[in-house]
Design an enzyme around this catalytic site. Structure first.
Site, PDB file in Angstrom:
ATOM      1  N   CYS A 144      -2.498   8.008   3.357  1.00  0.00           N
ATOM      2  CA  CYS A 144      -2.291   7.682   1.942  1.00  0.00           C
ATOM      3  C   CYS A 144      -3.555   7.947   1.141  1.00  0.00           C
ATOM      4  O   CYS A 144      -3.500   8.128  -0.076  1.00  0.00           O
ATOM      5  CB  CYS A 144      -1.840   6.234   1.785  1.00  0.00           C
ATOM      6  SG  CYS A 144      -2.929   5.046   2.581  1.00  0.00           S
ATOM      7  N   GLU A 181       0.871  -1.173   0.000  1.00  0.00           N
ATOM      8  CA  GLU A 181       0.000   0.000   0.000  1.00  0.00           C
ATOM      9  C   GLU A 181       0.906   1.220   0.000  1.00  0.00           C
ATOM     10  O   GLU A 181       1.549   1.530   1.010  1.00  0.00           O
ATOM     11  CB  GLU A 181      -0.913   0.008   1.227  1.00  0.00           C
ATOM     12  CG  GLU A 181      -1.884   1.181   1.226  1.00  0.00           C
ATOM     13  CD  GLU A 181      -2.834   1.177   2.409  1.00  0.00           C
ATOM     14  OE1 GLU A 181      -3.389   2.252   2.704  1.00  0.00           O
ATOM     15  OE2 GLU A 181      -3.012   0.118   3.042  1.00  0.00           O
TER      16      GLU A 181
END
Length: 273
Positions: free
Chosen positions: A128, A94
């Protein structure tokens, strides 16, 4: 989340946190042990990523590697796994995101402002999934930008332990320096639209809004409370979507519109998770 998922599937886990966060990681692992997770089922390994993390991956003993961090580091890990004793070990990464949002002229601007502020500036932009690139239809851009500045001015930057704080510190002085330099360069180029205030002492970065021509102008993720804004002409949503898709980032996306046809067209064409 990654650790619990692996444990839930019956795996043993070696947990290696970022070198900036050993104390919270140690607390999390200790709580797992206290709640009944066997101590040998999840073990904590702290240290520098380039040393400890690299050694773990190079050893080629893990059946799967899961990573959260930069795209550059993820590519390095991917290559290391390929040359290890287990080159076929699955790798889940990720990584960073230059996440976009489109606001057309039909949008409820008050609702849009709330979402933009929350996504771009809350958590000091250290998610993120945070909004980085805002595309606004040029007909409403001046009004929306003014409203954003007025709303963001009300945000309090300070100690995250205080309940009235909206924006806490960034992770460390190194991160602060990178963000401050980036914003200062934009100011020098005349692209800084608005900037808030922040305490001078500590790792605090003021919320900032920067003008860009589009997402292609952003070469890397700035992991802080920095929002890039570009305008587009009515009916040109397809070109905006093409630019977002071409960027190679596809973590999150948002759109504010009350025109069903626009929403359906963009949703069908956008390449995001």
């Amino acid at each position: 989340g990654q650790i619990v998922a692996a444990l839930g599937a019956g795996n043993m886990v070696l947990a290696k946190p970022a070198e900036q966060t050993p104390r919270i990681a140690a607390l999390a692992i200790s709580l797992m042990h206290q709640s009944g997770v066997p101590e040998d089922a999840v073990q904590l390994l702290c240290g520098d990523g380039a040393v400890v993390g690299a050694a773990l991956v190079e050893a080629g003993q893990a059946d799967m590697v899961v990573f959260t961090g930069s795209t550059k580091t993820a590519k390095t890990i991917e290559t290391t796994i390929a040359h290890s004793a287990k080159p076929d070990a699955p790798f889940i990464a990720e990584t960073g995101g230059i996440n976009a949002m489109i606001i057309d002229s039909s949008a409820l601007m008050e609702r849009a402002v709330d979402d933009i502020i929350s996504s771009a500036f809350r958590s000091a932009g250290q998610r993120c999934s945070a909004l980085r690139m805002l595309y606004v239809q040029d007909d409403i851009a001046p009004v929306l930008t003014r409203m954003l500045g007025e709303a963001a001015t009300m945000l309090k930057v300070g100690n995250a332990a205080e309940t009235d704080t909206d924006i806490g510190p960034v992770i460390d002085q190194k991160a602060k320096a990178v963000i401050d330099d980036y914003v200062e360069n934009a100011r020098h180029d005349g692209r800084l639209i608005w900037q808030g205030k922040a305490p001078q002492k500590g790792c605090f970065c003021p919320a900032s809004m920067i003008s860009v021509s589009g997402i292609a102008e952003i070469q890397r993720e700035i992991f802080g409370p920095v929002l890039h804004i570009a305008t587009y002409k009515a009916g040109h949503e397809a070109a905006v979507v093409d630019a977002i898709n071409a960027s190679g980032y596809g973590l999150t996306f948002g759109m504010h519109s009350r025109i069903d046809a626009n929403i359906e067209a963009v949703s069908a064409a956008i390449h995001v998770g």
